[in-house]
Design a protein around this motif. Structure first.
Motif, PDB file in Angstrom:
ATOM      1  N   GLY A   1      19.329   7.876  -1.877  1.00  0.00           N
ATOM      2  CA  GLY A   1      18.821   7.847  -3.120  1.00  0.00           C
ATOM      3  C   GLY A   1      17.489   7.020  -3.490  1.00  0.00           C
ATOM      4  O   GLY A   1      16.789   7.106  -4.399  1.00  0.00           O
ATOM      5  N   LEU A   2      17.082   6.149  -2.472  1.00  0.00           N
ATOM      6  CA  LEU A   2      16.019   5.263  -2.865  1.00  0.00           C
ATOM      7  C   LEU A   2      14.821   5.689  -2.819  1.00  0.00           C
ATOM      8  O   LEU A   2      13.720   5.580  -3.821  1.00  0.00           O
ATOM      9  CB  LEU A   2      16.009   3.980  -1.804  1.00  0.00           C
ATOM     10  N   LYS A   3      14.412   6.713  -1.840  1.00  0.00           N
ATOM     11  CA  LYS A   3      13.086   7.312  -1.887  1.00  0.00           C
ATOM     12  C   LYS A   3      12.896   8.101  -3.301  1.00  0.00           C
ATOM     13  O   LYS A   3      11.734   7.967  -3.914  1.00  0.00           O
ATOM     14  CB  LYS A   3      13.087   8.280  -0.884  1.00  0.00           C
TER      15      LYS A   3
ATOM     16  N   GLU B   1       0.765  -1.204   0.190  1.00  0.00           N
ATOM     17  CA  GLU B   1      -0.049  -0.040   0.116  1.00  0.00           C
ATOM     18  C   GLU B   1       0.831   1.228  -0.165  1.00  0.00           C
ATOM     19  O   GLU B   1       0.500   2.181  -0.651  1.00  0.00           O
ATOM     20  CB  GLU B   1      -0.966   0.008   1.313  1.00  0.00           C
ATOM     21  N   MET B   2       1.967   1.402   0.923  1.00  0.00           N
ATOM     22  CA  MET B   2       2.731   2.444   0.978  1.00  0.00           C
ATOM     23  C   MET B   2       3.443   2.806  -0.207  1.00  0.00           C
ATOM     24  O   MET B   2       3.587   3.938  -0.781  1.00  0.00           O
ATOM     25  CB  MET B   2       3.934   2.077   2.089  1.00  0.00           C
ATOM     26  N   LEU B   3       3.790   1.758  -0.959  1.00  0.00           N
ATOM     27  CA  LEU B   3       4.387   1.903  -2.270  1.00  0.00           C
ATOM     28  C   LEU B   3       3.636   2.391  -3.267  1.00  0.00           C
ATOM     29  O   LEU B   3       3.817   3.179  -4.358  1.00  0.00           O
ATOM     30  CB  LEU B   3       5.260   0.534  -2.727  1.00  0.00           C
ATOM     31  N   ARG B   4       2.281   2.116  -3.275  1.00  0.00           N
ATOM     32  CA  ARG B   4       1.423   2.499  -4.260  1.00  0.00           C
ATOM     33  C   ARG B   4       1.420   4.082  -4.449  1.00  0.00           C
ATOM     34  O   ARG B   4       1.093   4.679  -5.404  1.00  0.00           O
ATOM     35  CB  ARG B   4       0.062   2.046  -3.955  1.00  0.00           C
ATOM     36  N   SER B   5       1.798   4.767  -3.010  1.00  0.00           N
ATOM     37  CA  SER B   5       1.866   6.120  -3.249  1.00  0.00           C
ATOM     38  C   SER B   5       3.268   6.514  -3.294  1.00  0.00           C
ATOM     39  O   SER B   5       3.593   7.718  -3.180  1.00  0.00           O
ATOM     40  CB  SER B   5       1.208   6.759  -1.839  1.00  0.00           C
ATOM     41  N   GLY B   6       4.200   5.729  -3.870  1.00  0.00           N
ATOM     42  CA  GLY B   6       5.798   5.995  -4.091  1.00  0.00           C
ATOM     43  C   GLY B   6       6.401   6.308  -2.938  1.00  0.00           C
ATOM     44  O   GLY B   6       7.275   6.903  -2.874  1.00  0.00           O
ATOM     45  N   GLN B   7       5.990   5.748  -1.828  1.00  0.00           N
ATOM     46  CA  GLN B   7       6.597   5.749  -0.290  1.00  0.00           C
ATOM     47  C   GLN B   7       7.389   4.654  -0.086  1.00  0.00           C
ATOM     48  O   GLN B   7       6.888   3.479  -0.172  1.00  0.00           O
ATOM     49  CB  GLN B   7       5.588   6.185   0.713  1.00  0.00           C
ATOM     50  N   THR B   8       8.335   4.769   0.886  1.00  0.00           N
ATOM     51  CA  THR B   8       8.870   3.585   1.554  1.00  0.00           C
ATOM     52  C   THR B   8       9.652   4.019   2.887  1.00  0.00           C
ATOM     53  O   THR B   8      10.077   5.118   3.066  1.00  0.00           O
ATOM     54  CB  THR B   8      10.303   3.030   0.504  1.00  0.00           C
TER      55      THR B   8
ATOM     56  N   ASN C   1       5.860   2.904 -14.171  1.00  0.00           N
ATOM     57  CA  ASN C   1       6.317   1.540 -15.062  1.00  0.00           C
ATOM     58  C   ASN C   1       6.526   0.658 -13.524  1.00  0.00           C
ATOM     59  O   ASN C   1       7.031  -0.582 -13.684  1.00  0.00           O
ATOM     60  CB  ASN C   1       7.926   1.901 -15.116  1.00  0.00           C
ATOM     61  N   LEU C   2       6.201   1.179 -12.224  1.00  0.00           N
ATOM     62  CA  LEU C   2       6.335   0.163 -10.980  1.00  0.00           C
ATOM     63  C   LEU C   2       4.973   0.092 -10.373  1.00  0.00           C
ATOM     64  O   LEU C   2       4.488   1.204  -9.898  1.00  0.00           O
ATOM     65  CB  LEU C   2       7.454   0.610 -10.067  1.00  0.00           C
ATOM     66  N   VAL C   3       4.293  -0.998 -10.429  1.00  0.00           N
ATOM     67  CA  VAL C   3       3.018  -1.528  -9.798  1.00  0.00           C
ATOM     68  C   VAL C   3       3.294  -2.432  -8.747  1.00  0.00           C
ATOM     69  O   VAL C   3       4.314  -2.869  -8.915  1.00  0.00           O
ATOM     70  CB  VAL C   3       1.645  -1.669 -10.847  1.00  0.00           C
ATOM     71  N   THR C   4       2.548  -2.406  -7.597  1.00  0.00           N
ATOM     72  CA  THR C   4       2.827  -3.241  -6.743  1.00  0.00           C
ATOM     73  C   THR C   4       1.440  -4.229  -6.277  1.00  0.00           C
ATOM     74  O   THR C   4       0.237  -3.776  -6.780  1.00  0.00           O
ATOM     75  CB  THR C   4       3.081  -2.682  -5.292  1.00  0.00           C
ATOM     76  N   ALA C   5       1.601  -5.311  -5.985  1.00  0.00           N
ATOM     77  CA  ALA C   5       0.588  -6.117  -5.469  1.00  0.00           C
ATOM     78  C   ALA C   5       1.214  -7.352  -4.221  1.00  0.00           C
ATOM     79  O   ALA C   5       2.414  -7.383  -3.973  1.00  0.00           O
ATOM     80  CB  ALA C   5       0.283  -7.082  -6.725  1.00  0.00           C
ATOM     81  N   THR C   6       0.023  -8.138  -3.887  1.00  0.00           N
ATOM     82  CA  THR C   6       0.575  -9.046  -2.934  1.00  0.00           C
ATOM     83  C   THR C   6       0.961 -10.609  -3.521  1.00  0.00           C
ATOM     84  O   THR C   6       1.173 -11.307  -2.892  1.00  0.00           O
ATOM     85  CB  THR C   6      -0.465  -9.374  -1.771  1.00  0.00           C
TER      86      THR C   6
END
Ligand code: SAJ
Length: 422
Positions: A51-53, A38-45, A64-69
């Protein structure tokens, strides 16, 4: 359909997925932790890496980056999940097996499957390959299968993923070539191709080499304590030899790699690995020895010991497998009260270790203090600061990090690991 599915979005998987997305691949990032997804869906970590954020935000915002379980059909699959050891030091491959089983239903002919997680020799073909064969597809014939270990120094992961050389081990030569075509899109280091088992052994050798050499430095420190010399100087002098590089002694070896990886070889090849087992024993008993140094100087049951540093190494916020845990446990067993401080590790309980970010509170009323991590934040601590908060005047320095002359002038007894007083 995703071009790359990265299973496991931790310290290695997330930077890898983000680099691939920013290199133009359409990436599906998969993690069993719904909060991470969920956090990555908003581009957060939450991960703190240079440099990662920025990388993650760019990857997600580009689409280009989508996330799922769970995985979905993709051209390529990369497995980046933890491979810890069990309490009896056996390899715990549960995460590798479950990640592979999650890929099984969506595996298609022509796919490439890569294992990145540090694993015992043979895991790629005997665990990942065995499970994927249940699809009826044959590795090396119907799909490509590889082992490609990462070499990243936590804290500099993004830069090292992009610039370090990489070894790719193919179940078949065309599998290795298939993987090279993907990695070279973001890896600017030299890419060397070999077979899967050689690549698995290569990764284990790299970290075992480091563990054994740290143990060597710790053995030299123990001798120096008996002989009455300064091992820190002696190592610097010895390293003037053009082909000698002795590492630094310390309170033990932490992290999720160096203290773990040698066990994969010890458990699988006990008849050949007495040296590796002994190195593990030396490194894992350094913390106890430090306590012995303090006890010899008067620290006794009922006293408070303040431990400076919970992270497993300097200037990072990761406390995993930190020697501090070993020291705190041994101290409590000797009837001491223990307070642990770290300037970067999040305050709270980590694997049973209570960590505070309040240094004054940690030192308050302490009979002794032990510095375990050479954080920059500890460099300038003055004797006056220690004296203001502590009731005792005993300090152990496991990293040769503090100003010993100033502390001694202020009436402190300073025990330095690797520095005998003979
Ligand atoms: N340590 C010492 N003395 C030294 C060096 C390290 O006591 O001279 C201690 C550190 O304090 C720490 C532990 O050893 O507690 C491990 O430190 P590290 O910097 O060696 O380990 P990692 O886990 O941060 O990084 C290592 C690196 N491996 C090698 O250098 C061979 C990194 O390149 C790997 O990619 C990483 O493990 C990994 O993920 O495998």
């Amino acid at each position: 359909m995703a071009e790359v599915c990265v299973v496991g979005l931790g310290y290695v998987g997330l930077p890898t997925a983000s680099l691939l997305a920013n290199a133009g691949f359409y990436v599906l990032g998969v993690d069993v932790d719904r909060g991470v997804v969920e956090m990555l869906r908003s581009g957060q970590t939450r991960l703190e890496e240079a440099g990662l954020k920025t990388l993650v935000s760019a990857a997600v915002n580009s689409g280009n980056l989508v996330t799922a379980t769970a995985p979905a059909p993709s051209d390529n699959f990369i497995i980046c999940v933890p491979t810890p050891v069990t309490p009896s030091k056996g390899a715990d491959l549960a995460a590798v097996e479950s990640a592979t089983r999650a890929i099984l239903p969506v595996l298609r002919p022509g796919n490439l499957v890569i294992l990145e997680s540090t694993s015992p020799v043979g895991t790629t073909r005997n665990v990942v390959g065995r499970i994927l064969r249940e699809s009826g597809l044959e590795p090396g014939r119907d799909f490509d299968l590889c082992y490609c270990p990462e070499r990243v120094l936590p804290g500099n992961t993004v830069n090292e993923l992009m610039n370090n050389d990489r070894v790719i081990g193919g179940y078949s030569p065309q599998s290795a070539q298939h993987a090279r075509e993907m990695y070279e899109r973001f890896c600017h280091g030299k890419i060397t191709l070999t077979d899967d088992r050689t690549a698995e052994m290569c990764k284990l050798m790299e970290n075992t080499y480091r563990d054994v050499n740290i143990a060597l430095a710790n053995v030299f420190a123990r001798i120096a304590e008996d002989v009455g010399i300064n091992i820190w100087e002696a190592i610097d002098f010895a390293n003037l030899h053009p082909r000698v590089k002795i590492l630094k002694p310390g309170p033990g070896v932490g992290g999720h790699c160096i203290p773990v990886d040698p066990w994969y070889l010890v458990q699988a090849y006990p008849e050949h690995t007495a040296l590796l087992r002994q190195a593990r024993k030396v490194n894992d008993t350094q913390a106890e020895r430090l306590l012995g140094l303090l006890a010899a100087k008067g620290l006794q049951s009922g006293d408070k010991l303040a431990i400076l540093g919970a992270a497993y190494k300097a200037d990072i916020d990761d406390p995993r497998e930190s020697p501090t845990g070993l020291l705190a446990t041994a101290a409590v067993q000797r009837g001491l009260q223990v307070a642990v401080h770290d300037p970067l590790v999040r305050a709270g309980t980590h694997h049973g270790l209570q960590v505070s970010n309040d240094l004054s509170g940690c030192l308050k009323g302490a009979a002794a203090a032990a510095l375990l991590v050479e954080h920059r934040a500890y460099r300038g601590l003055s004797a006056k600061f220690f004296a203001e908060h502590m009731t005792g005047r005993l300090i152990a320095d496991a990293r040769n990090w503090l100003n010993h002359a100033s502390l001694r002038r202020a009436g402190f007894t300073v025990a330095v690991l690797g520095m005998g007083e003979g």
